[in-house]
Write a protein that holds these residues in place. Sequence first.
Motif, mmCIF file in Angstrom:
data_model
loop_
_atom_site.group_PDB
_atom_site.id
_atom_site.type_symbol
_atom_site.label_atom_id
_atom_site.label_comp_id
_atom_site.label_asym_id
_atom_site.label_seq_id
_atom_site.Cartn_x
_atom_site.Cartn_y
_atom_site.Cartn_z
ATOM 1 N N GLY A 239 -35.368 14.209 81.840
ATOM 2 C CA GLY A 239 -35.078 13.172 80.870
ATOM 3 C C GLY A 239 -35.733 11.876 81.274
ATOM 4 O O GLY A 239 -36.541 11.831 82.210
ATOM 5 N N ASP A 240 -35.413 10.822 80.558
ATOM 6 C CA ASP A 240 -35.940 9.500 80.881
ATOM 7 C C ASP A 240 -34.990 8.801 81.845
ATOM 8 O O ASP A 240 -33.768 8.834 81.668
ATOM 9 N N TYR A 241 -35.581 8.167 82.860
ATOM 10 C CA TYR A 241 -34.799 7.496 83.899
ATOM 11 C C TYR A 241 -35.225 6.051 84.048
ATOM 12 O O TYR A 241 -36.372 5.692 83.751
ATOM 13 N N GLU A 242 -34.291 5.240 84.529
ATOM 14 C CA GLU A 242 -34.563 3.866 84.927
ATOM 15 C C GLU A 242 -34.200 3.766 86.407
ATOM 16 O O GLU A 242 -33.096 4.141 86.803
ATOM 17 N N ILE A 243 -35.149 3.292 87.202
ATOM 18 C CA ILE A 243 -34.971 3.207 88.648
ATOM 19 C C ILE A 243 -35.221 1.773 89.076
ATOM 20 O O ILE A 243 -36.307 1.233 88.831
ATOM 21 N N ARG A 244 -34.223 1.161 89.675
ATOM 22 C CA ARG A 244 -34.342 -0.236 90.117
ATOM 23 C C ARG A 244 -34.525 -0.274 91.631
ATOM 24 O O ARG A 244 -33.734 0.315 92.366
ATOM 25 N N ILE A 245 -35.566 -0.979 92.055
ATOM 26 C CA ILE A 245 -35.907 -1.095 93.473
ATOM 27 C C ILE A 245 -35.903 -2.567 93.845
ATOM 28 O O ILE A 245 -36.447 -3.415 93.120
ATOM 29 N N LYS A 246 -35.296 -2.869 94.981
ATOM 30 C CA LYS A 246 -35.199 -4.255 95.436
ATOM 31 C C LYS A 246 -36.581 -4.801 95.767
ATOM 32 O O LYS A 246 -37.381 -4.133 96.432
ATOM 33 N N GLY A 247 -36.855 -5.996 95.300
ATOM 34 C CA GLY A 247 -38.101 -6.676 95.612
ATOM 35 C C GLY A 247 -39.181 -6.440 94.573
ATOM 36 O O GLY A 247 -39.039 -5.640 93.658
ATOM 37 N N ARG A 248 -40.263 -7.174 94.754
ATOM 38 C CA ARG A 248 -41.422 -7.079 93.862
ATOM 39 C C ARG A 248 -42.450 -6.176 94.523
ATOM 40 O O ARG A 248 -42.962 -6.512 95.587
ATOM 41 N N LEU A 249 -42.750 -5.055 93.901
ATOM 42 C CA LEU A 249 -43.694 -4.112 94.472
ATOM 43 C C LEU A 249 -45.125 -4.502 94.126
ATOM 44 O O LEU A 249 -45.402 -4.937 93.008
ATOM 45 N N SER A 250 -46.015 -4.329 95.078
ATOM 46 C CA SER A 250 -47.428 -4.630 94.863
ATOM 47 C C SER A 250 -48.067 -3.539 94.003
ATOM 48 O O SER A 250 -47.513 -2.447 93.836
ATOM 49 N N GLU A 251 -49.242 -3.826 93.496
ATOM 50 C CA GLU A 251 -49.971 -2.846 92.679
ATOM 51 C C GLU A 251 -50.268 -1.576 93.473
ATOM 52 O O GLU A 251 -50.202 -0.474 92.944
ATOM 53 N N SER A 252 -50.580 -1.730 94.761
ATOM 54 C CA SER A 252 -50.903 -0.548 95.573
ATOM 55 C C SER A 252 -49.674 0.346 95.763
ATOM 56 O O SER A 252 -49.793 1.574 95.761
ATOM 57 N N LEU B 52 -41.580 5.254 101.540
ATOM 58 C CA LEU B 52 -42.269 3.965 101.461
ATOM 59 C C LEU B 52 -41.409 2.823 102.017
ATOM 60 O O LEU B 52 -41.851 1.681 102.052
ATOM 61 N N GLY B 53 -40.180 3.147 102.437
ATOM 62 C CA GLY B 53 -39.296 2.132 103.013
ATOM 63 C C GLY B 53 -38.733 1.173 101.980
ATOM 64 O O GLY B 53 -38.370 0.042 102.317
ATOM 65 N N LEU B 54 -38.626 1.631 100.731
ATOM 66 C CA LEU B 54 -38.117 0.779 99.661
ATOM 67 C C LEU B 54 -36.603 0.917 99.550
ATOM 68 O O LEU B 54 -36.045 1.951 99.892
ATOM 69 N N GLU B 55 -35.966 -0.143 99.063
ATOM 70 C CA GLU B 55 -34.507 -0.126 98.899
ATOM 71 C C GLU B 55 -34.149 0.164 97.447
ATOM 72 O O GLU B 55 -34.446 -0.637 96.549
ATOM 73 N N LEU B 56 -33.515 1.312 97.229
ATOM 74 C CA LEU B 56 -33.079 1.718 95.901
ATOM 75 C C LEU B 56 -31.822 0.944 95.531
ATOM 76 O O LEU B 56 -30.841 0.939 96.261
ATOM 77 N N VAL B 57 -31.855 0.264 94.385
ATOM 78 C CA VAL B 57 -30.707 -0.505 93.911
ATOM 79 C C VAL B 57 -29.865 0.342 92.958
ATOM 80 O O VAL B 57 -28.647 0.419 93.085
ATOM 81 N N GLU B 58 -30.544 1.009 92.022
ATOM 82 C CA GLU B 58 -29.817 1.799 91.012
ATOM 83 C C GLU B 58 -30.761 2.819 90.396
ATOM 84 O O GLU B 58 -31.952 2.567 90.247
ATOM 85 N N ILE B 59 -30.214 3.963 90.047
ATOM 86 C CA ILE B 59 -30.950 4.943 89.276
ATOM 87 C C ILE B 59 -30.018 5.466 88.202
ATOM 88 O O ILE B 59 -28.838 5.721 88.462
ATOM 89 N N ARG B 60 -30.543 5.559 86.994
ATOM 90 C CA ARG B 60 -29.705 6.088 85.924
ATOM 91 C C ARG B 60 -30.552 6.821 84.899
ATOM 92 O O ARG B 60 -31.696 6.452 84.644
ATOM 93 N N ARG B 61 -29.961 7.863 84.372
ATOM 94 C CA ARG B 61 -30.592 8.624 83.310
ATOM 95 C C ARG B 61 -30.306 7.924 81.993
ATOM 96 O O ARG B 61 -29.151 7.586 81.699
ATOM 97 N N LEU B 62 -31.337 7.685 81.219
ATOM 98 C CA LEU B 62 -31.178 6.974 79.966
ATOM 99 C C LEU B 62 -30.713 7.939 78.877
ATOM 100 O O LEU B 62 -31.088 9.121 78.887
ATOM 101 N N PRO B 63 -29.920 7.442 77.937
ATOM 102 C CA PRO B 63 -29.443 8.302 76.862
ATOM 103 C C PRO B 63 -30.605 8.768 75.980
ATOM 104 O O PRO B 63 -31.618 8.083 75.862
ATOM 105 N N LEU B 64 -30.459 9.934 75.381
ATOM 106 C CA LEU B 64 -31.478 10.467 74.489
ATOM 107 C C LEU B 64 -31.600 9.593 73.262
ATOM 108 O O LEU B 64 -30.618 9.033 72.782
ATOM 109 N N GLY B 65 -32.809 9.521 72.720
ATOM 110 C CA GLY B 65 -33.019 8.789 71.478
ATOM 111 C C GLY B 65 -33.455 7.414 71.728
ATOM 112 O O GLY B 65 -33.733 6.575 71.039
#
Length: 71
Positions: free
Chosen positions: A6-19, A58-71
Amino acid sequence: MPHGGGDYEIRIKGRLSESVLAAFEGLTATVQPVETVLHGPVQDLSSLHGLLDRIQSLGLELVEIRRLPLG
């Protein structure tokens, strides 16, 4: 739809670089002042676990992950 897919939203702490964002091909990124939000389709539970492993390796800090509702 496969289990865990499904579709997910994943929030990671900080501003990630393009690389670093390049490691998340297939997901759309929105860089906000204190976090980066990735969103997009995840095929199944195995793909989701792979994504979480990548975040950890990658040593990133996961803040939140959630599955988005259909539609």
